[in-house]
Design a protein around this motif. Structure first.
Motif, PDB file in Angstrom:
ATOM      1  N   HIS A 171       6.845  -5.558  -9.047  1.00 21.42           N
ATOM      2  CA  HIS A 171       6.150  -4.675  -8.111  1.00 21.42           C
ATOM      3  C   HIS A 171       7.024  -4.370  -6.896  1.00 21.42           C
ATOM      4  O   HIS A 171       8.115  -4.900  -6.763  1.00 21.42           O
ATOM      5  N   ASN A 172       6.517  -3.541  -6.022  1.00 21.22           N
ATOM      6  CA  ASN A 172       7.158  -3.143  -4.762  1.00 21.22           C
ATOM      7  C   ASN A 172       8.383  -2.267  -4.978  1.00 21.22           C
ATOM      8  O   ASN A 172       9.236  -2.185  -4.112  1.00 21.22           O
ATOM      9  N   GLY A 173       8.469  -1.621  -6.133  1.00 17.16           N
ATOM     10  CA  GLY A 173       9.551  -0.675  -6.395  1.00 17.16           C
ATOM     11  C   GLY A 173       9.059   0.725  -6.129  1.00 17.16           C
ATOM     12  O   GLY A 173       7.970   0.899  -5.599  1.00 17.16           O
ATOM     13  N   PRO A 174       9.790   1.702  -6.502  1.00 16.83           N
ATOM     14  CA  PRO A 174      11.024   1.644  -7.263  1.00 16.83           C
ATOM     15  C   PRO A 174      12.212   1.221  -6.406  1.00 16.83           C
ATOM     16  O   PRO A 174      12.138   1.224  -5.175  1.00 16.83           O
ATOM     17  N   PHE A 175      13.299   0.861  -7.087  1.00 19.91           N
ATOM     18  CA  PHE A 175      14.500   0.353  -6.443  1.00 19.91           C
ATOM     19  C   PHE A 175      15.699   1.210  -6.845  1.00 19.91           C
ATOM     20  O   PHE A 175      15.689   1.847  -7.890  1.00 19.91           O
ATOM     21  N   THR A 176      16.752   1.144  -6.051  1.00 24.05           N
ATOM     22  CA  THR A 176      18.016   1.738  -6.483  1.00 24.05           C
ATOM     23  C   THR A 176      18.535   0.909  -7.656  1.00 24.05           C
ATOM     24  O   THR A 176      18.092  -0.228  -7.879  1.00 24.05           O
ATOM     25  N   GLU A 177      19.473   1.439  -8.411  1.00 22.25           N
ATOM     26  CA  GLU A 177      19.945   0.746  -9.607  1.00 22.25           C
ATOM     27  C   GLU A 177      20.468  -0.653  -9.290  1.00 22.25           C
ATOM     28  O   GLU A 177      20.111  -1.625  -9.955  1.00 22.25           O
ATOM     29  N   ARG A 178      21.281  -0.771  -8.294  1.00 20.13           N
ATOM     30  CA  ARG A 178      21.867  -2.069  -7.947  1.00 20.13           C
ATOM     31  C   ARG A 178      20.789  -3.080  -7.566  1.00 20.13           C
ATOM     32  O   ARG A 178      20.794  -4.225  -8.018  1.00 20.13           O
ATOM     33  N   TRP A 179      19.836  -2.671  -6.716  1.00 16.99           N
ATOM     34  CA  TRP A 179      18.761  -3.565  -6.302  1.00 16.99           C
ATOM     35  C   TRP A 179      17.852  -3.893  -7.475  1.00 16.99           C
ATOM     36  O   TRP A 179      17.358  -5.018  -7.594  1.00 16.99           O
ATOM     37  N   ALA A 180      17.614  -2.923  -8.340  1.00 15.43           N
ATOM     38  CA  ALA A 180      16.720  -3.150  -9.476  1.00 15.43           C
ATOM     39  C   ALA A 180      17.250  -4.269 -10.373  1.00 15.43           C
ATOM     40  O   ALA A 180      16.501  -5.160 -10.769  1.00 15.43           O
ATOM     41  N   TYR A 181      18.538  -4.228 -10.690  1.00 19.27           N
ATOM     42  CA  TYR A 181      19.109  -5.293 -11.514  1.00 19.27           C
ATOM     43  C   TYR A 181      19.061  -6.637 -10.785  1.00 19.27           C
ATOM     44  O   TYR A 181      18.754  -7.666 -11.384  1.00 19.27           O
TER      45      TYR A 181
END
Length: 78
Positions: free
Chosen positions: A49-59
């Motif tokens: 939860h609390n996304g969406p994230f940039t690609e780097r943060w998501a990983y």
């Protein structure tokens, strides 16, 4: 987009799905071991939860969540 990270004898599978331009929603799945029922239904993906994230943060968020889940299952290191 998917990435697999090994941690303490388990595999953490982090999957990103596009949410908007340059942002992603994150799910992870833990594979390996025999006591995964403690973490919920076996072989299911867990949505973060609390996304969406940039690609780097998501990983990073997916990997850290996977580490935390495994640490709950196995206890602290050392």
């Amino acid at each position: 987009m998917e990435r697999m990270i090994t941690y303490r004898g388990f595999e953490i599978h982090v999957e990103l799905t596009p949410a908007a331009e340059d942002t992603f929603n994150v799910t992870f799945q833990i594979k390996g071991g025999t006591n995964l029922e403690v973490l919920g239904a076996r072989a299911n993906r867990i949505t973060l939860h609390n996304g969406p994230f940039t690609e780097r943060w998501a990983y990073l968020v997916g990997e850290v969540a996977g580490h935390a889940a495994i640490d709950v299952l196995l206890g602290p290191i050392g």
